[in-house]
Scaffold this motif. Structure first.
Motif, PDB file in Angstrom:
ATOM      1  N   VAL A  31      56.427 -32.198  53.451  1.00  9.65           N
ATOM      2  CA  VAL A  31      56.446 -33.464  52.348  1.00  9.65           C
ATOM      3  C   VAL A  31      55.831 -34.540  52.986  1.00  9.65           C
ATOM      4  O   VAL A  31      55.784 -35.039  54.200  1.00  9.65           O
ATOM      5  CB  VAL A  31      57.546 -33.672  51.972  1.00  9.65           C
ATOM      6  N   CYS A  32      54.765 -35.231  52.316  1.00  8.17           N
ATOM      7  CA  CYS A  32      53.865 -36.046  52.662  1.00  8.17           C
ATOM      8  C   CYS A  32      54.726 -37.492  53.014  1.00  8.17           C
ATOM      9  O   CYS A  32      55.808 -37.770  52.277  1.00  8.17           O
ATOM     10  CB  CYS A  32      52.468 -36.490  52.057  1.00  8.17           C
ATOM     11  N   SER A  33      54.196 -38.403  53.931  1.00  7.00           N
ATOM     12  CA  SER A  33      54.887 -39.540  54.144  1.00  7.00           C
ATOM     13  C   SER A  33      54.972 -40.549  52.803  1.00  7.00           C
ATOM     14  O   SER A  33      56.102 -41.079  52.775  1.00  7.00           O
ATOM     15  CB  SER A  33      54.130 -40.137  55.285  1.00  7.00           C
ATOM     16  N   THR A  34      54.010 -40.451  51.991  1.00  8.94           N
ATOM     17  CA  THR A  34      54.252 -41.395  50.846  1.00  8.94           C
ATOM     18  C   THR A  34      55.222 -40.817  49.995  1.00  8.94           C
ATOM     19  O   THR A  34      56.304 -41.528  49.489  1.00  8.94           O
ATOM     20  CB  THR A  34      53.016 -41.108  49.646  1.00  8.94           C
ATOM     21  N   CYS A  35      55.372 -39.610  49.947  1.00 10.52           N
ATOM     22  CA  CYS A  35      56.472 -38.874  49.107  1.00 10.52           C
ATOM     23  C   CYS A  35      57.921 -38.897  49.662  1.00 10.52           C
ATOM     24  O   CYS A  35      58.922 -39.208  48.890  1.00 10.52           O
ATOM     25  CB  CYS A  35      56.340 -37.409  48.703  1.00 10.52           C
ATOM     26  N   LEU A  36      57.800 -39.375  50.955  1.00 14.81           N
ATOM     27  CA  LEU A  36      59.095 -39.419  51.604  1.00 14.81           C
ATOM     28  C   LEU A  36      59.582 -40.963  51.738  1.00 14.81           C
ATOM     29  O   LEU A  36      60.878 -41.153  52.076  1.00 14.81           O
ATOM     30  CB  LEU A  36      59.151 -38.943  53.039  1.00 14.81           C
TER      31      LEU A  36
ATOM     32  N   HIS B  81      49.176 -28.490  51.775  1.00  7.94           N
ATOM     33  CA  HIS B  81      49.376 -29.441  50.723  1.00  7.94           C
ATOM     34  C   HIS B  81      50.858 -29.957  50.560  1.00  7.94           C
ATOM     35  O   HIS B  81      51.839 -28.930  50.760  1.00  7.94           O
ATOM     36  CB  HIS B  81      49.080 -28.578  49.264  1.00  7.94           C
ATOM     37  N   CYS B  82      51.271 -31.151  50.396  1.00  4.15           N
ATOM     38  CA  CYS B  82      52.256 -31.528  50.107  1.00  4.15           C
ATOM     39  C   CYS B  82      53.168 -30.791  48.965  1.00  4.15           C
ATOM     40  O   CYS B  82      52.696 -30.684  47.847  1.00  4.15           O
ATOM     41  CB  CYS B  82      52.295 -33.108  49.968  1.00  4.15           C
ATOM     42  N   ALA B  83      54.471 -30.439  49.487  1.00  5.46           N
ATOM     43  CA  ALA B  83      55.185 -29.739  48.445  1.00  5.46           C
ATOM     44  C   ALA B  83      55.542 -30.409  47.007  1.00  5.46           C
ATOM     45  O   ALA B  83      55.835 -29.556  46.213  1.00  5.46           O
ATOM     46  CB  ALA B  83      56.434 -29.129  49.194  1.00  5.46           C
ATOM     47  N   ARG B  84      55.552 -31.735  47.201  1.00  4.10           N
ATOM     48  CA  ARG B  84      55.713 -32.668  46.089  1.00  4.10           C
ATOM     49  C   ARG B  84      54.345 -33.095  45.456  1.00  4.10           C
ATOM     50  O   ARG B  84      54.607 -33.158  44.147  1.00  4.10           O
ATOM     51  CB  ARG B  84      56.753 -33.788  46.582  1.00  4.10           C
ATOM     52  N   CYS B  85      53.718 -33.564  46.071  1.00  5.46           N
ATOM     53  CA  CYS B  85      52.507 -34.627  45.415  1.00  5.46           C
ATOM     54  C   CYS B  85      51.104 -33.486  45.516  1.00  5.46           C
ATOM     55  O   CYS B  85      50.128 -33.967  44.930  1.00  5.46           O
ATOM     56  CB  CYS B  85      52.347 -35.547  45.944  1.00  5.46           C
ATOM     57  N   HIS B  86      51.196 -32.485  46.371  1.00  9.00           N
ATOM     58  CA  HIS B  86      49.746 -31.819  46.431  1.00  9.00           C
ATOM     59  C   HIS B  86      48.885 -32.223  47.121  1.00  9.00           C
ATOM     60  O   HIS B  86      48.024 -31.533  47.334  1.00  9.00           O
ATOM     61  CB  HIS B  86      49.610 -31.279  44.975  1.00  9.00           C
ATOM     62  N   THR B  87      49.032 -33.272  47.520  1.00  7.75           N
ATOM     63  CA  THR B  87      47.905 -33.969  48.393  1.00  7.75           C
ATOM     64  C   THR B  87      47.913 -33.124  49.977  1.00  7.75           C
ATOM     65  O   THR B  87      48.714 -32.516  50.158  1.00  7.75           O
ATOM     66  CB  THR B  87      48.000 -35.423  48.616  1.00  7.75           C
ATOM     67  N   PHE B  88      46.711 -33.383  50.574  1.00 10.51           N
ATOM     68  CA  PHE B  88      46.656 -32.726  51.956  1.00 10.51           C
ATOM     69  C   PHE B  88      47.801 -33.571  53.045  1.00 10.51           C
ATOM     70  O   PHE B  88      47.860 -34.954  52.947  1.00 10.51           O
ATOM     71  CB  PHE B  88      45.333 -33.085  52.559  1.00 10.51           C
TER      72      PHE B  88
HETATM   73 ZN   LIG Z   1      53.325 -36.006  48.798  1.00  9.04          ZN
END
Ligand SMILES: [Zn+2]
Ligand SMILES: [Zn+2]
Lengths: 196, 196
Positions: free
Chosen positions: B68-73, B56-63
């Motif tokens: 941290v996922c690319s969207t959050c970054l 899970h992404c540490a910020r948004c919780h998605t897979f």
């Molecule tokens: Zn994320």
């Protein structure tokens, strides 16, 4: 959203299964990763185990982990009767009916020219060899009463009769258009008695 | 028929998947062993790969496969808006609409007391922490307009508003491109209430 490639690969692999569309594949992948990672690992090991260990019985062609399956090895079975079925599930249905004590040959399919499934794909050559072992006196054809099952039955009957083997067919007590697997036990038992 | 245990194990593992009954599991197992052993191995490796790499992404919780996922970054995204969705698929649908440039929080589920899915299971505590990072000015709740999605939205709104966070909800209304005649009454009633 840039989806992770390991997740994409999982969805792609699930999509490849029969009857699983892209939505189902996504739902299954999501469920496994979110709620059942142990289940995902168990499934992975089961797939590896089945691919490594499951092969075809040298005599009846069904799935087995041994050279010859336990049914073919059973000394109680009547070796003079050979019942030809499409699938292991059909064989199991006949076993549950209690109406047959002979042996089986499992085609693992049926003739289906439209799907490119011909005589080679369903092991008819092996069946012919099996039926001429000197012990088999009667081949009971129990393929489904669908168009494809009937075509398969006719191909079998034609070739075996030409070689002087006694071929019978389950009686039409089985409802036309149905898969054996879903037929009630009494109907299957009667159809065995009334075979022509 | 004494079914081989490796085959039984495969059927059992497949049955455990959501939406797969015993008949489907048998059909899939038969198909894989008979026609697509490579597909079975590919699926096994995909399952192992996903379990090992997807988290899970540490910020948004998605897979994601990263911390941290690319969207959050993505530095282009507007960090003042946080859109709360139930699943990655819902997030993807909003992305395709092109109407949102903010960031997301993916619940990976929704409140469903009857299924035993409570506040803990959908990461509401993480959402509250995420929404109070000092940058988020508005939380847009985009859970589904089902009974469970609405209950989830209310639980989120209640808690966040109590902490002084500005919470909005996607508008309910008539789908673009639809004739009023064919829209259900509940939707029309809501579209009237939410008229702008
Ligand atoms: Zn994320
Ligand atoms: Zn056998």
């Amino acid at each position: 959203m840039a989806a992770p490639s390991a997740l994409d690969q999982l969805v792609d692999s699930l999509k490849r299964l029969p009857g699983i569309g892209v939505k189902s594949a996504q739902r299954i992948a999501m469920h496994l990763l979110q709620h059942d990672r142990v289940g995902a690992q168990v499934l992975a090991r089961s797939l590896e185990g089945a691919v490594a260990n499951v092969r075809h019985c040298a005599r009846c062609h069904t799935f087995t982990e041994a050279e010859v399956c336990s049914t073919c090895l059973d000394p109680q079975r009547d070796r003079r009767q050979l019942c030809v079925v499409e699938t292991p599930a059909d064989q199991a249905a006949i076993e549950r009916s209690g109406g047959f004590q002979g042996l089986y040959f499992v085609l693992m399919g049926r003739l289906s020219p439209l799907d490119g499934i011909g005589v080679r794909d369903i092991g008819l050559a092996q069946l012919f060899e099996r039926a001429t072992d000197g012990e088999v006196e009667e081949v009971i054809v129990a393929t489904g009463f669908t168009a494809e099952g009937e075509a398969t039955a006719q191909a079998i009957a034609q070739t075996l009769k030409a070689r002087g083997i006694n071929v019978t067919r389950l009686a039409r007590g089985v409802p036309v258009g149905s898969e054996l697997e879903y037929v009630d036990l009494g109907t299957i038992a009667h159809a065995l008695v009334d075979r022509r």
